[in-house]
Write a protein that holds these residues in place. Sequence first.
Motif, PDB file in Angstrom:
ATOM      1  N   ARG A 182      32.697  32.320  49.286  1.00  0.00           N
ATOM      2  CA  ARG A 182      32.678  33.015  48.001  1.00  0.00           C
ATOM      3  C   ARG A 182      34.084  33.069  47.410  1.00  0.00           C
ATOM      4  O   ARG A 182      35.074  33.053  48.126  1.00  0.00           O
ATOM      5  CB  ARG A 182      32.154  34.437  48.182  1.00  0.00           C
ATOM      6  N   SER A 183      34.162  33.159  46.093  1.00  0.00           N
ATOM      7  CA  SER A 183      35.460  33.261  45.429  1.00  0.00           C
ATOM      8  C   SER A 183      36.067  34.636  45.669  1.00  0.00           C
ATOM      9  O   SER A 183      35.371  35.595  46.022  1.00  0.00           O
ATOM     10  CB  SER A 183      35.311  33.023  43.931  1.00  0.00           C
ATOM     11  N   GLU A 184      37.368  34.735  45.442  1.00  0.00           N
ATOM     12  CA  GLU A 184      38.079  35.998  45.649  1.00  0.00           C
ATOM     13  C   GLU A 184      37.506  37.102  44.767  1.00  0.00           C
ATOM     14  O   GLU A 184      37.318  38.242  45.215  1.00  0.00           O
ATOM     15  CB  GLU A 184      39.560  35.794  45.315  1.00  0.00           C
ATOM     16  N   ILE A 185      37.188  36.774  43.526  1.00  0.00           N
ATOM     17  CA  ILE A 185      36.657  37.771  42.595  1.00  0.00           C
ATOM     18  C   ILE A 185      35.267  38.223  43.032  1.00  0.00           C
ATOM     19  O   ILE A 185      34.924  39.404  42.952  1.00  0.00           O
ATOM     20  CB  ILE A 185      36.628  37.203  41.163  1.00  0.00           C
ATOM     21  N   GLU A 186      34.455  37.284  43.531  1.00  0.00           N
ATOM     22  CA  GLU A 186      33.114  37.648  43.984  1.00  0.00           C
ATOM     23  C   GLU A 186      33.171  38.494  45.251  1.00  0.00           C
ATOM     24  O   GLU A 186      32.380  39.432  45.410  1.00  0.00           O
ATOM     25  CB  GLU A 186      32.279  36.393  44.231  1.00  0.00           C
ATOM     26  N   VAL A 187      34.107  38.194  46.138  1.00  0.00           N
ATOM     27  CA  VAL A 187      34.281  39.007  47.353  1.00  0.00           C
ATOM     28  C   VAL A 187      34.662  40.432  46.967  1.00  0.00           C
ATOM     29  O   VAL A 187      34.175  41.408  47.550  1.00  0.00           O
ATOM     30  CB  VAL A 187      35.335  38.389  48.283  1.00  0.00           C
ATOM     31  N   ASP A 188      35.545  40.557  45.978  1.00  0.00           N
ATOM     32  CA  ASP A 188      35.932  41.891  45.509  1.00  0.00           C
ATOM     33  C   ASP A 188      34.729  42.621  44.933  1.00  0.00           C
ATOM     34  O   ASP A 188      34.526  43.817  45.196  1.00  0.00           O
ATOM     35  CB  ASP A 188      37.024  41.767  44.446  1.00  0.00           C
ATOM     36  N   LEU A 189      33.897  41.914  44.169  1.00  0.00           N
ATOM     37  CA  LEU A 189      32.683  42.508  43.613  1.00  0.00           C
ATOM     38  C   LEU A 189      31.750  42.975  44.723  1.00  0.00           C
ATOM     39  O   LEU A 189      31.230  44.100  44.692  1.00  0.00           O
ATOM     40  CB  LEU A 189      31.967  41.495  42.722  1.00  0.00           C
ATOM     41  N   ILE A 190      31.541  42.137  45.729  1.00  0.00           N
ATOM     42  CA  ILE A 190      30.664  42.484  46.854  1.00  0.00           C
ATOM     43  C   ILE A 190      31.177  43.728  47.564  1.00  0.00           C
ATOM     44  O   ILE A 190      30.410  44.653  47.876  1.00  0.00           O
ATOM     45  CB  ILE A 190      30.562  41.303  47.828  1.00  0.00           C
ATOM     46  N   SER A 191      32.480  43.771  47.814  1.00  0.00           N
ATOM     47  CA  SER A 191      33.072  44.920  48.515  1.00  0.00           C
ATOM     48  C   SER A 191      32.847  46.207  47.739  1.00  0.00           C
ATOM     49  O   SER A 191      32.493  47.246  48.319  1.00  0.00           O
ATOM     50  CB  SER A 191      34.569  44.692  48.732  1.00  0.00           C
ATOM     51  N   GLN A 192      33.028  46.158  46.426  1.00  0.00           N
ATOM     52  CA  GLN A 192      32.857  47.367  45.623  1.00  0.00           C
ATOM     53  C   GLN A 192      31.391  47.810  45.580  1.00  0.00           C
ATOM     54  O   GLN A 192      31.098  49.003  45.571  1.00  0.00           O
ATOM     55  CB  GLN A 192      33.390  47.121  44.208  1.00  0.00           C
ATOM     56  N   LEU A 193      30.481  46.844  45.567  1.00  0.00           N
ATOM     57  CA  LEU A 193      29.060  47.202  45.577  1.00  0.00           C
ATOM     58  C   LEU A 193      28.662  47.834  46.909  1.00  0.00           C
ATOM     59  O   LEU A 193      27.893  48.804  46.942  1.00  0.00           O
ATOM     60  CB  LEU A 193      28.202  45.961  45.297  1.00  0.00           C
ATOM     61  N   VAL A 194      29.164  47.281  48.008  1.00  0.00           N
ATOM     62  CA  VAL A 194      28.863  47.844  49.334  1.00  0.00           C
ATOM     63  C   VAL A 194      29.392  49.275  49.421  1.00  0.00           C
ATOM     64  O   VAL A 194      28.718  50.177  49.927  1.00  0.00           O
ATOM     65  CB  VAL A 194      29.463  46.963  50.448  1.00  0.00           C
ATOM     66  N   LEU A 195      30.607  49.491  48.912  1.00  0.00           N
ATOM     67  CA  LEU A 195      31.172  50.834  48.953  1.00  0.00           C
ATOM     68  C   LEU A 195      30.422  51.787  48.019  1.00  0.00           C
ATOM     69  O   LEU A 195      30.362  52.990  48.276  1.00  0.00           O
ATOM     70  CB  LEU A 195      32.656  50.783  48.560  1.00  0.00           C
ATOM     71  N   ALA A 196      29.827  51.249  46.957  1.00  0.00           N
ATOM     72  CA  ALA A 196      29.091  52.103  46.008  1.00  0.00           C
ATOM     73  C   ALA A 196      27.790  52.617  46.597  1.00  0.00           C
ATOM     74  O   ALA A 196      27.337  53.711  46.261  1.00  0.00           O
ATOM     75  CB  ALA A 196      28.818  51.338  44.716  1.00  0.00           C
ATOM     76  N   CYS A 197      27.170  51.818  47.503  1.00  0.00           N
ATOM     77  CA  CYS A 197      25.878  52.243  48.060  1.00  0.00           C
ATOM     78  C   CYS A 197      25.949  52.566  49.546  1.00  0.00           C
ATOM     79  O   CYS A 197      25.018  53.148  50.101  1.00  0.00           O
ATOM     80  CB  CYS A 197      24.815  51.172  47.818  1.00  0.00           C
ATOM     81  N   GLY A 198      27.035  52.170  50.230  1.00  0.00           N
ATOM     82  CA  GLY A 198      27.179  52.461  51.653  1.00  0.00           C
ATOM     83  C   GLY A 198      26.279  51.638  52.548  1.00  0.00           C
ATOM     84  O   GLY A 198      26.007  52.024  53.684  1.00  0.00           O
ATOM     85  N   ASP A 199      25.794  50.486  52.052  1.00  0.00           N
ATOM     86  CA  ASP A 199      24.869  49.662  52.831  1.00  0.00           C
ATOM     87  C   ASP A 199      25.348  48.213  52.819  1.00  0.00           C
ATOM     88  O   ASP A 199      25.262  47.530  51.803  1.00  0.00           O
ATOM     89  CB  ASP A 199      23.463  49.755  52.235  1.00  0.00           C
ATOM     90  N   VAL A 200      25.849  47.749  53.961  1.00  0.00           N
ATOM     91  CA  VAL A 200      26.392  46.395  54.065  1.00  0.00           C
ATOM     92  C   VAL A 200      25.304  45.342  53.887  1.00  0.00           C
ATOM     93  O   VAL A 200      25.575  44.225  53.433  1.00  0.00           O
ATOM     94  CB  VAL A 200      27.106  46.205  55.425  1.00  0.00           C
ATOM     95  N   SER A 201      24.058  45.673  54.194  1.00  0.00           N
ATOM     96  CA  SER A 201      22.980  44.694  54.074  1.00  0.00           C
ATOM     97  C   SER A 201      22.772  44.245  52.623  1.00  0.00           C
ATOM     98  O   SER A 201      22.156  43.211  52.373  1.00  0.00           O
ATOM     99  CB  SER A 201      21.667  45.259  54.629  1.00  0.00           C
TER     100      SER A 201
END
Length: 373
Positions: A182-201
């Motif tokens: 994944r691109s750096e920007i997409e990885v950052d997006l994924i990380s923020q979404l995981v932190l927003a919901c608390g679910d790595v899945s």
Amino acid sequence: MSTKYLTIKKLTEKVGGEITPRMVRHYHQIGLLPEAIRSPSNYRLYTQNHVQYLQRIVALKQQGFQLEHIRKLLENEPDRAATVTLIDQLQQHYHAVIQQITRLRQTASALERVLGGDRACQTVRAEAIAKIKLLNADQIKSFEGDFDQMDTLWKALDASTLAHPERFPESLENLLPDLSGRSEIEVDLISQLVLACGDVSLVHFLRVSKQAIAAAREGLKSGCQIVTDVRAITAVLDRPRLAHLGCHVDTLIDNPHIISVAEAEQEFWQSKSWQEKLLQLKPGCIIVVGYAPSVLVSICQAVKNRQIKPALVIGMPIGFSHAPAAKRLLIDSGVPFITISGTFGGGLLAGTTLNAIAQSTIEKPNCHCYLKQ
């Protein structure tokens, strides 16, 4: 009277949805609701099948169907007794699956407490790992049994978190799957979404079309129109950053009293004024849907009919039947999209998605990592 039967009053109370005995009698008169058996005193006695049948009528009415259309739909349904039996079997299977997910979620939480510790928690984490080494392979695999009884260890882990703020990037290092593709920007997006919901899945359900990031950044840089489905999403958007980019935010269903997904969906069917707004959206806008699945369906239909041409659709409505279907329509629409397949979603995740892209657009305006995919 046998306890398996319901009076007309009990029937309406069980069905809910503002259904009344008078409405039930009317449905009998027009042949919409199957007749019930009669008591010795000539009162109608209802069964669970009537409850389910009447619930189906109420649901179809709430979706905008007229009574005559409902009657035709129900007449064309397969054998109802067989359907009820199948539904019961599916419900039992579903609840069994949920129990399995719950046990796995508890196991995942136990693993996250150890693996998700930041560097400041390394000493306590080393102690946890030393204890885990004493378990056999099966116990480690299931993370149950003895590990659940390690209260002293958990208290030590909890105590270690009180001495410093959590460093979230460090916490995610050992939890996120391999994102090297994944691109750096997409990885950052994924990380923020995981932190927003608390679910790595959530990582495994996120769907980002090939041109989505590029389209979003180009639109934001040009000060495009941002459109949300309800005010609750508008409230979580990063308005200062969007204003810095010159982006104006509009809301389709601009009712300040809507605070739930059910209310947003109901407003969709009761009010048509928002549809005029939809067809007046500016080309190149970014649409953010996090509540009403029917709004996303209408957007996809408008795109298909070439009535609107958004630069990007962030489609993350909530629901257990309409939302997954709406998201599949979005994926097949041909418009750049970001969505979360299945029932995952919500206003916070939809807003976080746009906020993350807006932040990276401002902080890294010349980054082109997303073009290398």
